[in-house]
Design an enzyme around this catalytic site. Structure first.
Site, PDB file in Angstrom:
ATOM      1  N   ASP A   1       0.774  -1.248   0.000  1.00 37.71           N
ATOM      2  CA  ASP A   1       0.000   0.000   0.000  1.00 37.71           C
ATOM      3  C   ASP A   1       0.808   1.303   0.000  1.00 37.71           C
ATOM      4  O   ASP A   1       1.787   1.426   0.737  1.00 37.71           O
ATOM      5  CB  ASP A   1      -0.851   0.108   1.275  1.00 37.71           C
ATOM      6  CG  ASP A   1      -1.596  -1.142   1.599  1.00 37.71           C
ATOM      7  OD1 ASP A   1      -1.588  -2.091   0.807  1.00 37.71           O
ATOM      8  OD2 ASP A   1      -2.204  -1.176   2.682  1.00 37.71           O
TER       9      ASP A   1
ATOM     10  N   GLN B   1       4.176   0.515   2.262  1.00 40.08           N
ATOM     11  CA  GLN B   1       4.369  -0.732   2.984  1.00 40.08           C
ATOM     12  C   GLN B   1       5.532  -1.469   2.315  1.00 40.08           C
ATOM     13  O   GLN B   1       5.514  -1.689   1.097  1.00 40.08           O
ATOM     14  CB  GLN B   1       3.084  -1.574   2.924  1.00 40.08           C
ATOM     15  CG  GLN B   1       1.960  -0.971   3.726  1.00 40.08           C
ATOM     16  CD  GLN B   1       2.174  -1.178   5.222  1.00 40.08           C
ATOM     17  OE1 GLN B   1       1.886  -2.225   5.760  1.00 40.08           O
ATOM     18  NE2 GLN B   1       2.689  -0.159   5.892  1.00 40.08           N
TER      19      GLN B   1
ATOM     20  N   SER C   1      -0.334   0.188   7.410  1.00 34.50           N
ATOM     21  CA  SER C   1      -0.652   1.398   6.644  1.00 34.50           C
ATOM     22  C   SER C   1      -1.164   2.557   7.491  1.00 34.50           C
ATOM     23  O   SER C   1      -1.741   2.354   8.564  1.00 34.50           O
ATOM     24  CB  SER C   1      -1.690   1.072   5.573  1.00 34.50           C
ATOM     25  OG  SER C   1      -1.055   0.347   4.555  1.00 34.50           O
TER      26      SER C   1
ATOM     27  N   ARG D   1      -7.403  -0.955  11.552  1.00 36.03           N
ATOM     28  CA  ARG D   1      -6.156  -0.490  10.926  1.00 36.03           C
ATOM     29  C   ARG D   1      -6.363   0.556   9.832  1.00 36.03           C
ATOM     30  O   ARG D   1      -7.449   0.748   9.341  1.00 36.03           O
ATOM     31  CB  ARG D   1      -5.398  -1.691  10.345  1.00 36.03           C
ATOM     32  CG  ARG D   1      -6.169  -2.513   9.316  1.00 36.03           C
ATOM     33  CD  ARG D   1      -5.315  -3.699   8.839  1.00 36.03           C
ATOM     34  NE  ARG D   1      -6.049  -4.568   7.945  1.00 36.03           N
ATOM     35  CZ  ARG D   1      -6.740  -5.628   8.329  1.00 36.03           C
ATOM     36  NH1 ARG D   1      -6.801  -5.966   9.605  1.00 36.03           N
ATOM     37  NH2 ARG D   1      -7.382  -6.368   7.449  1.00 36.03           N
ATOM     38  N   ASP D   2      -5.235   1.152   9.471  1.00 37.61           N
ATOM     39  CA  ASP D   2      -5.081   2.041   8.310  1.00 37.61           C
ATOM     40  C   ASP D   2      -5.703   3.423   8.519  1.00 37.61           C
ATOM     41  O   ASP D   2      -6.589   3.856   7.757  1.00 37.61           O
ATOM     42  CB  ASP D   2      -5.658   1.388   7.039  1.00 37.61           C
ATOM     43  CG  ASP D   2      -5.183  -0.046   6.840  1.00 37.61           C
ATOM     44  OD1 ASP D   2      -4.115  -0.384   7.376  1.00 37.61           O
ATOM     45  OD2 ASP D   2      -5.882  -0.824   6.161  1.00 37.61           O
TER      46      ASP D   2
ATOM     47  N   TRP E   1      -4.060  -8.762  -4.030  1.00 33.54           N
ATOM     48  CA  TRP E   1      -3.461  -9.622  -3.005  1.00 33.54           C
ATOM     49  C   TRP E   1      -3.348 -11.059  -3.498  1.00 33.54           C
ATOM     50  O   TRP E   1      -2.345 -11.719  -3.296  1.00 33.54           O
ATOM     51  CB  TRP E   1      -4.277  -9.578  -1.708  1.00 33.54           C
ATOM     52  CG  TRP E   1      -3.795  -8.505  -0.786  1.00 33.54           C
ATOM     53  CD1 TRP E   1      -4.482  -7.398  -0.405  1.00 33.54           C
ATOM     54  CD2 TRP E   1      -2.514  -8.424  -0.142  1.00 33.54           C
ATOM     55  NE1 TRP E   1      -3.710  -6.627   0.428  1.00 33.54           N
ATOM     56  CE2 TRP E   1      -2.509  -7.227   0.608  1.00 33.54           C
ATOM     57  CE3 TRP E   1      -1.381  -9.227  -0.144  1.00 33.54           C
ATOM     58  CZ2 TRP E   1      -1.406  -6.841   1.361  1.00 33.54           C
ATOM     59  CZ3 TRP E   1      -0.276  -8.836   0.615  1.00 33.54           C
ATOM     60  CH2 TRP E   1      -0.301  -7.661   1.346  1.00 33.54           C
TER      61      TRP E   1
HETATM   62  C1  FRU Z   1      -3.980  -3.519   2.675  1.00 35.84           C
HETATM   63  C2  FRU Z   1      -3.339  -4.010   3.965  1.00 35.84           C
HETATM   64  C3  FRU Z   1      -3.679  -3.051   5.087  1.00 35.84           C
HETATM   65  C4  FRU Z   1      -2.534  -3.256   6.051  1.00 35.84           C
HETATM   66  C5  FRU Z   1      -1.378  -3.514   5.112  1.00 35.84           C
HETATM   67  C6  FRU Z   1      -0.362  -4.469   5.648  1.00 35.84           C
HETATM   68  O1  FRU Z   1      -3.364  -3.972   1.527  1.00 35.84           O
HETATM   69  O2  FRU Z   1      -3.758  -5.310   4.241  1.00 35.84           O
HETATM   70  O3  FRU Z   1      -4.933  -3.237   5.678  1.00 35.84           O
HETATM   71  O4  FRU Z   1      -2.329  -2.137   6.853  1.00 35.84           O
HETATM   72  O5  FRU Z   1      -1.929  -3.991   3.907  1.00 35.84           O
HETATM   73  O6  FRU Z   1       0.772  -4.490   4.851  1.00 35.84           O
END
Ligand code: FRU
Length: 489
Positions: A35, A51, A95, A163-164, A302
């Protein structure tokens, strides 16, 4: 040596030669990238973090890689900003986003992850939100971390899928949206507020997943105003396809509506896929000083991201940044205008009637930006072949009667059994259609009708397959404009 120092040394010593990389799309210096994070303006530049797992071409404990750009097209590498080396982020710095503080620091807000194995051996990740402050080059995590934990969450909301964070400021208050699962395991986006970026208060569920209609966990939210609408970008996991829309798996979607200030909820009136290609996920935006909302996304899926068909020593790239607009209530995405500064060898052909096949010596290559306008004629199907030679090709076919564009990379040199075809229904298919193609070695980004719909895909074709061929069944009246791209300084 700290983990951060070790990773920076490793990155310095193992940089992959630029010749093996795309020319103007962001990739990591070495290893794995997913990300986009912390996409922001700071100190006269645009910053992009990402990331990052420098040590292999697979996902691993997450670092934050760092780049800057002045124009969204050419990028400079900076030292890695964050490493997973504290008790609250030992499994990864996931993220997040960035903003400038009152006193001029660059603040990174991210998800700290620690691994927990329960008495039955089941592995979980505990996720909290953390803060680091820096000067645009080096960053220090603050001693108060983590700043948002499960203690801040209403009863039943998940501490494992939390998250994020995406942060912004309005007048004197900071807000952030963050992805979460509710008590029924449905995705939702939570809104928080703070006066000082350290002490946060839960506000509301900004948007939710309609009882599991759009996948499960909602990752990487981003919330902003655009052309008098409220827009939420989100990346649901585990979606189920609907007709030819909403593909299976994890994909970015957009919700457009109005923000209800009384209950802090987004009343959405439209939800759609953000991109119709094979690789597009986890987009994030920034606002430029001249008021443009620019989005960048991870050009991957993914489920296919582990496929590395040409044995690259790096894995993962970003899309070209795109300027967003809402026109007639619908999202439009268009390549940043700065790409035009790199145009060279421009060529155009107007009012051309094509039936059968043609190619032009001027429109050839794997790094090129060209637009085809089909203005009319009696054609039934129109195809553009990319990355073509005797063995390979990727095709993009417009079926006029059905109003469908089909992308097909079956013969592109993919040695693994991954998704190769995508279809999209052209909205308001009229007599005229315009399709812009931007190729950068192993990728193609397609913008239909001024970016009303887009299709983004990787193309693992040997570089010598560089022909571009146009084919029409029946007569198509065309205008084609093409530009090569030159990045030599
Ligand atoms: C999205 C994700 C986020 C997470 C990150 C981990 O692609 O799964 O939710 O923060 O990647 O690398």
């Amino acid at each position: 040596m700290t983990k951060l120092e070790e990773a920076n040394n490793y990155q310095e010593l193992n940089k992959i030669p630029e010749e093996e990389k795309p020319l103007f799309h962001v990739t990591a210096p070495v290893g794995w990238l997913n990300d986009p994070n912390g996409f922001s303006s700071y100190d006269d530049k645009f910053h992009l973090f990402y990331q990052y797992h420098p040590y292999s071409v697979k996902w691993g404990p997450m670092y934050w890689g760092h780049k800057t750009t002045k124009d969204f097209v050419t990028w400079d590498d900076l030292p890695i900003a964050l490493a997973p080396e504290d008790e609250y982020d030992s499994y990864g710095c996931y993220s997040g986003s960035a903003i400038t503080t009152e006193d001029g620091k660059h603040a990174l807000v991210y998800t700290g992850v620690v691994e927990e194995v329960d008495e039955n051996g089941v592995r979980n990740e505990i996720q909290t939100q953390c803060l680091a402050l820096g000067d645009g080059v080096t960053y220090e995590k603050i001693p108060e971390n983590p700043i948002i934990t499960q203690e801040h969450l209403p009863e039943g909301f998940s501490k494992y899928h939390f998250r994020d964070p995406k942060i912004w400021k309005e007048v004197d208050t900071y807000y952030l949206v963050v992805g979460n699962l509710d008590e029924k395991d449905d995705g939702q986006v939570l809104l928080f507020e703070s006066k000082d970026m350290k002490d946060w208060k839960y506000v509301s569920v900004l948007a939710d997943n309609h009882n599991g209609k759009y996948g499960r966990m909602w990752e990487c939210p981003d919330f902003f105003n655009l052309d008098s609408h409220s827009v939420l970008l989100v990346s649901p996991q585990d979606m189920l396809a609907e007709g030819i829309d909403f593909y299976n798996g994890n994909h970015g979607i957009v919700l457009i509506g109005d923000y209800d200030e009384n209950n802090h909820h987004l009343r959405e009136n439209q939800i759609e896929m953000l991109d119709y290609g094979t690789e597009f996920y986890a987009p994030q935006t920034l606002l430029t000083e001249d008021g443009r909302r620019i989005m960048i996304a991870w050009m991957a899926s993914w489920d296919m991201s582990h496929v590395n068909p040409i044995d690259q020593k790096w894995n993962g790239m970003m899309t070209l940044p795109r300027e967003l607009h809402i026109r007639d209530g619908k999202l439009h995405q268009y390549p940043v205008k700065e790409i035009e500064n790199y145009w060279t060898d421009s060529f155009s052909i107007d009012n051309f009637n094509l039936s059968g096949e043609i190619s032009f010596p001027e429109i050839r290559g794997r790094v090129i930006d060209f637009t085809v306008n089909i203005e009319g004629g009696d054609y039934s199907k129109f195809t553009v072949y990319l990355g073509k030679n005797d063995r390979f090709q990727t095709s993009v076919t417009y079926n006029r009667e059905k109003g469908i564009i089909k992308f097909d990379r079956t013969y592109s040199g993919m040695k693994r059994d991954v998704v190769c075809e995508r279809k999209l229904k052209v909205e308001n298919a009229s007599e005229e259609i315009s399709i812009r193609f931007i190729l950068d070695r192993n990728s193609v980004e397609i913008f239909i009708n001024d970016g009303r719909q887009t299709l983004t895909s990787l193309m693992y074709t040997p570089q010598e397959a560089d022909q571009i061929v146009f084919e029409s069944e029946g007569t198509a009246e065309l205008n084609i404009t093409s530009h090569k791209l030159n990045f030599e300084k």
